[in-house]
Write an enzyme that holds these catalytic residues in place. Structure first.
Site, PDB file in Angstrom:
ATOM      1  N   ASP A 107     -11.822  -0.930 -14.446  1.00 39.06           N
ATOM      2  CA  ASP A 107     -12.874  -1.511 -15.093  1.00 39.06           C
ATOM      3  C   ASP A 107     -12.669  -1.170 -16.451  1.00 39.06           C
ATOM      4  OD1 ASP A 107     -13.703   0.937 -14.950  1.00 39.06           O
ATOM      5  OD2 ASP A 107     -15.412   0.494 -13.854  1.00 39.06           O
ATOM      6  N   ASP A 114     -14.645  -6.256  -5.389  1.00 45.14           N
ATOM      7  CA  ASP A 114     -14.392  -4.676  -5.070  1.00 45.14           C
ATOM      8  C   ASP A 114     -16.012  -4.214  -5.031  1.00 45.14           C
ATOM      9  OD1 ASP A 114     -15.578  -4.788  -8.111  1.00 45.14           O
ATOM     10  OD2 ASP A 114     -15.787  -2.711  -7.653  1.00 45.14           O
ATOM     11  N   CYS A 169     -11.631  -3.747  17.444  1.00 43.74           N
ATOM     12  CA  CYS A 169     -11.014  -3.135  16.199  1.00 43.74           C
ATOM     13  C   CYS A 169      -9.775  -2.314  16.643  1.00 43.74           C
ATOM     14  CB  CYS A 169     -12.090  -2.211  15.355  1.00 43.74           C
ATOM     15  SG  CYS A 169     -11.148  -1.497  14.080  1.00 43.74           S
ATOM     16  N   CYS A 222      -8.274  -0.237  14.442  1.00 43.01           N
ATOM     17  CA  CYS A 222      -7.911   0.814  13.362  1.00 43.01           C
ATOM     18  C   CYS A 222      -7.690   2.239  14.102  1.00 43.01           C
ATOM     19  CB  CYS A 222      -9.118   0.968  12.431  1.00 43.01           C
ATOM     20  SG  CYS A 222     -10.556   1.805  12.868  1.00 43.01           S
ATOM     21  N   CYS A 274     -10.684   3.705  15.783  1.00 46.20           N
ATOM     22  CA  CYS A 274     -11.211   3.131  17.094  1.00 46.20           C
ATOM     23  C   CYS A 274     -10.153   3.320  18.260  1.00 46.20           C
ATOM     24  CB  CYS A 274     -11.600   1.763  16.887  1.00 46.20           C
ATOM     25  SG  CYS A 274     -12.985   1.221  16.028  1.00 46.20           S
ATOM     26  N   HIS A 313     -12.229   3.385   9.373  1.00 45.50           N
ATOM     27  CA  HIS A 313     -12.683   2.238  10.210  1.00 45.50           C
ATOM     28  C   HIS A 313     -13.320   1.155   9.053  1.00 45.50           C
ATOM     29  CE1 HIS A 313     -14.832  -0.327  13.057  1.00 45.50           C
ATOM     30  NE2 HIS A 313     -15.806  -0.162  12.155  1.00 45.50           N
TER      31      HIS A 313
END
Ligand SMILES: [Zn+2]
Length: 393
Positions: free
Chosen positions: A90, A286, A324, A326, A329, A355
């Site tokens: 930014d 974002d 999930c 991930c 998980c 996660h």
């Protein structure tokens, strides 16, 4: 210039591809926020494993510490943070102004933030030192940091500021945009002429402001589009207005941005917001939300939100989200994650962050597939219904 290709459209929703010197970014995309050149608690290999291909870094923070010239000497952001993917910075404007807003001292005087035509003077939140950013300086700092996408230096007034303030602010932001473009082109020309320079595109995105005033927004977009920049952002949303006001604006403004260029909605938002933004024709997002809430123990799941510290999870041997895939998980129970969080273990912050980012990035992947198959609206409806119907936990 990085190449942006529009691959498919489904209503206003778009499926695109941004090719940079640091990899290909499939859009719509969510960019994890690495404020100080790190996504808090994660390593670059974690981000890669999550499927992140672009991260955001904050110019304001890196300008103050460790300094853009040092980052440049150390190989610019990609080498400094050992991140092979793309980086967007930014311009620093948002942080400079929100610093002034918190102290109520934006409008001139000897306060923390002083705005003039030339640029903005402010005090560092780190040591109180007096600092200056202008359109030219913000572009030079971002170029030194080595981002693949850099943002124009603008003022982001609170959306509920009065119209007269928005008009004055927007006029200055538009003059600053012309200066940003000039500074950016001079750097590009200098780099192109320097055989020793690293050759990669550092694309300037313009930002359209204008608050909640349709005519100001339309003017901002029209003038920015005339500058033929590599990409465009909507700024000044999610800064104090009601969600309904924001969406009225985004749904009106997003389709007006040039069709062949990436469209970025800055600082937004919740999972529901991402789906609404995609539906409006936004390509890039974002937000600190998934990483910040993870560190506070709030987890997003396919069945709604989970507050991991709650007593009901104390003996729960299931994962955060059975749907999930991930690492967290696949590996940890809710009972263990609750214990880690209550005990203040660093692993809790990391496991939760993995996660939540996985949730955000998979949501975007699902959205991309849905757009390709022309079923984005039903994808959105199904996700929203599942989040609403889930157990409140
Ligand atoms: Zn998970």
């Amino acid at each position: 210039m990085n190449r942006f290709t529009l691959l498919a459209e489904d209503g206003a929703a778009r499926r695109g591809r941004l090719e940079t010197a640091h990899g290909t970014v499939e859009t719509p995309v969510f960019m994890p926020v690495g404020t100080a050149a790190a996504v808090k608690t994660l390593e670059p290999r974690d981000l890669e494993a999550l499927g992140a291909r672009i991260v955001l870094a904050n110019t304001y923070h890196l300008f103050l510490r460790p300094g853009h010239e040092r980052v440049q000497r150390l190989g610019r952001l990609h080498r400094f943070m050992s991140w092979p993917g793309a980086v967007l910075t930014d311009s620093g404007g948002f942080q400079v102004f929100s610093l002034g807003e918190r102290t109520g001292r934006v409008k001139g005087g000897p306060g923390l933030v002083t705005i003039a035509e030339e640029g903005v003077t402010f005090r560092s939140h780190l040591d109180g030192s007096r600092q200056f950013l202008s359109p030219e300086k913000a572009i030079a700092v971002q170029e030194a940091l080595g981002a693949d996408v850099i943002m124009a230096f603008d003022e982001c007034p609170p959306s509920l500021a009065d119209r007269a303030y928005h008009e004055r602010s927007l006029a200055r932001t538009q003059r600053w945009l012309v200066r940003c473009r000039q500074a950016w082109r001079e750097i590009e020309d200098r780099r192109a002429d320097d055989p020793g320079a690293e050759q990669y595109a550092c694309d300037l995105f313009g930002i359209a402001q204008g608050g909640l005033h349709p005519d100001l927004r339309a003017r901002a977009i029209e003038e920015a589009a005339a500058l033929e920049l590599p990409g465009y952002a909507l700024g000044g949303y999610a800064v104090g207005e009601e969600p309904a006001q924001m969406w009225e604006g985004v749904e009106r403004d997003a389709p007006r941005l040039p069709r062949g260029k990436p469209r970025y909605l800055m600082g937004v938002g919740t999972p529901e917001d991402l789906l609404a933004g995609i539906a409006a024709g936004i390509d890039m997002f974002d937000c600190v939300l998934p990483t910040r809430t993870a560190r506070n123990g709030l987890l997003f799941t396919s069945r709604g939100k989970v507050v991991i510290r709650n007593a009901r999870h104390a003996d729960d041997t299931g994962p955060i989200d059975p749907a999930c895939t991930c690492y967290t998980c696949r590996t940890f129970t809710r009972a263990y994650l609750r214990h880690l969080f209550k005990a203040g273990e660093i692993l809790a912050l990391r496991a939760n962050t993995l996660h939540n980012l996985h949730f955000y990035l998979s949501l975007m992947q699902g959205a991309r597939e849905a757009i390709e198959q022309g079923r984005f609206q039903s994808f959105r409806r199904e996700r929203l219904a599942a989040w609403r119907e889930g157990d409140p936990t």
